[in-house]
Motif scaffolding. Structure first.
Motif, PDB file in Angstrom:
ATOM      1  N   LYS A 194      17.302  60.358 -22.331  1.00  0.00           N
ATOM      2  CA  LYS A 194      16.549  61.149 -21.682  1.00  0.00           C
ATOM      3  C   LYS A 194      14.832  60.399 -21.620  1.00  0.00           C
ATOM      4  CE  LYS A 194      14.622  65.281 -20.079  1.00  0.00           C
ATOM      5  NZ  LYS A 194      14.314  66.861 -19.921  1.00  0.00           N
ATOM      6  N   ALA A 195      14.478  59.956 -21.695  1.00  0.00           N
ATOM      7  CA  ALA A 195      13.395  59.593 -22.074  1.00  0.00           C
ATOM      8  C   ALA A 195      12.774  57.936 -21.758  1.00  0.00           C
ATOM      9  CB  ALA A 195      12.341  59.085 -23.745  1.00  0.00           C
ATOM     10  N   VAL A 196      14.298  57.284 -21.896  1.00  0.00           N
ATOM     11  CA  VAL A 196      13.910  55.678 -21.518  1.00  0.00           C
ATOM     12  C   VAL A 196      15.084  55.185 -20.868  1.00  0.00           C
ATOM     13  CG1 VAL A 196      13.944  53.416 -22.096  1.00  0.00           C
ATOM     14  CG2 VAL A 196      13.169  55.142 -23.640  1.00  0.00           C
ATOM     15  N   LEU A 197      16.524  55.721 -20.867  1.00  0.00           N
ATOM     16  CA  LEU A 197      17.498  55.394 -20.489  1.00  0.00           C
ATOM     17  C   LEU A 197      17.701  55.469 -19.738  1.00  0.00           C
ATOM     18  CD1 LEU A 197      21.354  55.158 -22.608  1.00  0.00           C
ATOM     19  CD2 LEU A 197      19.697  53.679 -21.043  1.00  0.00           C
ATOM     20  N   ALA A 198      17.246  56.959 -18.500  1.00  0.00           N
ATOM     21  CA  ALA A 198      17.187  57.583 -16.997  1.00  0.00           C
ATOM     22  C   ALA A 198      16.115  57.134 -15.901  1.00  0.00           C
ATOM     23  CB  ALA A 198      16.667  59.250 -17.120  1.00  0.00           C
ATOM     24  N   PRO A 199      14.838  56.648 -16.643  1.00  0.00           N
ATOM     25  CA  PRO A 199      14.422  56.181 -16.020  1.00  0.00           C
ATOM     26  C   PRO A 199      14.931  54.303 -15.643  1.00  0.00           C
ATOM     27  CG  PRO A 199      12.354  56.923 -17.339  1.00  0.00           C
ATOM     28  CD  PRO A 199      14.721  57.155 -17.747  1.00  0.00           C
ATOM     29  N   MET A 200      14.964  53.796 -16.253  1.00  0.00           N
ATOM     30  CA  MET A 200      15.826  52.519 -16.571  1.00  0.00           C
ATOM     31  C   MET A 200      16.724  52.188 -15.211  1.00  0.00           C
ATOM     32  SD  MET A 200      16.175  50.608 -19.864  1.00  0.00           S
ATOM     33  CE  MET A 200      14.999  49.655 -21.013  1.00  0.00           C
ATOM     34  N   LYS A 201      17.406  53.499 -15.671  1.00  0.00           N
ATOM     35  CA  LYS A 201      18.609  53.313 -14.330  1.00  0.00           C
ATOM     36  C   LYS A 201      18.199  53.905 -13.153  1.00  0.00           C
ATOM     37  CE  LYS A 201      22.329  54.991 -17.321  1.00  0.00           C
ATOM     38  NZ  LYS A 201      23.424  55.240 -18.029  1.00  0.00           N
ATOM     39  N   ALA A 202      16.881  54.738 -12.880  1.00  0.00           N
ATOM     40  CA  ALA A 202      16.723  54.882 -12.041  1.00  0.00           C
ATOM     41  C   ALA A 202      15.648  53.787 -11.166  1.00  0.00           C
ATOM     42  CB  ALA A 202      15.568  56.476 -12.004  1.00  0.00           C
ATOM     43  N   VAL A 203      15.135  53.076 -11.888  1.00  0.00           N
ATOM     44  CA  VAL A 203      14.551  51.601 -11.453  1.00  0.00           C
ATOM     45  C   VAL A 203      15.611  50.926 -11.006  1.00  0.00           C
ATOM     46  CG1 VAL A 203      13.219  49.334 -12.154  1.00  0.00           C
ATOM     47  CG2 VAL A 203      12.367  52.072 -12.983  1.00  0.00           C
ATOM     48  N   LYS A 204      16.660  50.282 -11.603  1.00  0.00           N
ATOM     49  CA  LYS A 204      17.756  49.145 -11.443  1.00  0.00           C
ATOM     50  C   LYS A 204      18.664  50.030  -9.840  1.00  0.00           C
ATOM     51  CE  LYS A 204      22.824  47.814 -11.440  1.00  0.00           C
ATOM     52  NZ  LYS A 204      23.151  47.838 -12.335  1.00  0.00           N
ATOM     53  N   LYS A 205      18.328  51.236  -9.996  1.00  0.00           N
ATOM     54  CA  LYS A 205      19.063  51.818  -8.458  1.00  0.00           C
ATOM     55  C   LYS A 205      17.566  51.411  -7.297  1.00  0.00           C
ATOM     56  CE  LYS A 205      20.949  56.446  -6.421  1.00  0.00           C
ATOM     57  NZ  LYS A 205      20.529  57.638  -6.472  1.00  0.00           N
ATOM     58  N   LEU A 206      16.743  51.804  -7.308  1.00  0.00           N
ATOM     59  CA  LEU A 206      15.591  51.238  -6.950  1.00  0.00           C
ATOM     60  C   LEU A 206      15.293  49.929  -6.576  1.00  0.00           C
ATOM     61  CD1 LEU A 206      12.869  53.531  -8.023  1.00  0.00           C
ATOM     62  CD2 LEU A 206      13.806  53.893  -5.636  1.00  0.00           C
ATOM     63  N   LEU A 207      16.374  49.066  -8.192  1.00  0.00           N
ATOM     64  CA  LEU A 207      15.663  47.921  -7.175  1.00  0.00           C
ATOM     65  C   LEU A 207      17.400  46.908  -6.438  1.00  0.00           C
ATOM     66  CD1 LEU A 207      15.067  46.850 -10.865  1.00  0.00           C
ATOM     67  CD2 LEU A 207      14.043  45.549  -8.615  1.00  0.00           C
ATOM     68  N   VAL A 208      17.969  47.747  -6.618  1.00  0.00           N
ATOM     69  CA  VAL A 208      19.442  46.889  -6.179  1.00  0.00           C
ATOM     70  C   VAL A 208      18.752  47.908  -4.137  1.00  0.00           C
ATOM     71  CG1 VAL A 208      22.146  47.942  -5.406  1.00  0.00           C
ATOM     72  CG2 VAL A 208      21.128  47.645  -7.651  1.00  0.00           C
ATOM     73  N   SER A 209      18.957  48.823  -4.057  1.00  0.00           N
ATOM     74  CA  SER A 209      18.388  49.253  -2.535  1.00  0.00           C
ATOM     75  C   SER A 209      16.988  48.478  -2.080  1.00  0.00           C
ATOM     76  CB  SER A 209      17.938  51.262  -2.632  1.00  0.00           C
ATOM     77  OG  SER A 209      17.478  51.438  -1.470  1.00  0.00           O
ATOM     78  N   MET A 210      16.138  47.931  -2.487  1.00  0.00           N
ATOM     79  CA  MET A 210      15.369  47.235  -2.448  1.00  0.00           C
ATOM     80  C   MET A 210      16.562  45.441  -2.059  1.00  0.00           C
ATOM     81  SD  MET A 210      11.597  46.306  -4.781  1.00  0.00           S
ATOM     82  CE  MET A 210      11.493  47.856  -4.512  1.00  0.00           C
TER      83      MET A 210
END
Length: 298
Positions: A194-210
């Motif tokens: 929750k503390a680290v993996l969730a933000p990392m996956k959220a960032v990865k999703k934003l990068l793909v969208s970008m």
């Protein structure tokens, strides 16, 4: 992000769009608007990425202190810092793109006011940001690869810490003469998830969208160039048609008055009649001449 800071709300961009529409260049206006929208979208995604990374940093700082966690915190902090550095790099590149778009728009508007519609064809200069967009896409693609790697490592670390924790718990239970817990029957997640993996996956999703966003903006730039070329060819064809029609009109203006002068035709008719009368008299005289000669012969 505040609305007034977006490209689509910049006064110079709105002025350019109005000029394009007023000069029957609606397709080009739509292209420019969508390009600006894509750049604004990139900035919004960067803001979201920054928020996720800040949350991740805060969670890492709050992790409890012990030997295992301390080693994990160091690795996770390095991963977070790498992501943050890439995010700042992308942010800087997008900021430069915004400056170039506004500068190009201002130059086009100023020249159009001074020289007229032809200056609007300079909207193709927006294609100049294509190289910058390609550079951003390269950074984004590289960041996606490194983020995937960090996600895999963090997931493995969380799994290891979870199992280590379960082993320690069962060791204490054994020491206290309590039965061990079968954790395989329980779905448990380490707090790292929750503390680290969730933000990392959220960032990865934003990068793909970008990345998809960047691809669309690059395609739109190509489309803008084609639309401008099409407009040029269409106007050249219209000008050519006008030039071809101009000589025909001129000939009509020059020669039509000659057809409209009745006196010239009256004069020619009289001359023709007089000539006919003369020819008739000559013919009559010619017929009578042989008779005279015949009488003289007798």
């Amino acid at each position: 992000m505040e609305a007034e800071k977006t490209l689509t709300n910049e006064e110079i961009i709105r002025e350019l769009l109005d000029l394009l529409k007023k000069n029957t260049m609606k397709e080009q206006a739509n292209d420019v608007f969508e390009i600006c929208t894509y750049v604004d979208g990139l900035e919004k995604k960067i803001v979201s990425m920054t928020e996720e990374l800040t949350s991740m940093q805060d969670q890492i700082k709050k992790m409890q202190e012990d030997t295992l966690i301390n080693n994990a915190k160091k690795a996770l902090t390095e991963a977070q810092e790498r992501l943050n550095a890439r995010c700042e790099q992308i942010k800087s590149q997008v900021s430069e793109i915004k400056v170039q778009v506004k500068s190009t728009a201002k130059n086009i508007v100023d020249e159009t006011k001074a020289k007229g519609r032809a200056a609007l064809y300079r909207v193709t200069e927006f294609v100049g940001i294509k190289k910058r967009l390609l550079n951003v896409r390269t950074v984004v693609k590289d960041t996606i690869v490194s983020t995937d790697r960090d996600i895999a490592r963090t997931a493995l670390l969380a799994k290891g810490l979870r199992k280590a924790g379960q082993t320690v718990n069962n060791a204490f239970r054994t020491f206290a003469d309590k039965p061990e817990v079968d954790y395989s029957q329980k779905e448990q997640k380490h707090h790292l998830t929750k503390a680290v993996l969730a933000p990392m996956k959220a960032v990865k999703k934003l990068l793909v969208s970008m990345e998809l966003h960047l691809d669309a903006s690059i395609d739109k730039l190509d489309n803008l160039a084609m639309n401008v070329q099409f407009d040029k060819e269409k106007r050249m064809e219209q000008t050519k048609d006008k030039e071809q029609k101009a000589p025909d009109t001129e000939r009509e203006i020059i020669y039509s008055p000659m057809v409209a002068e009745p006196q010239e035709y009256k004069y020619n008719a009289d001359a023709f009649a007089a000539r006919k009368t003369s020819e008739a008299k000559q013919e009559t005289a010619g017929k009578e001449l042989p008779k005279v000669r015949e009488d003289k012969a007798r």
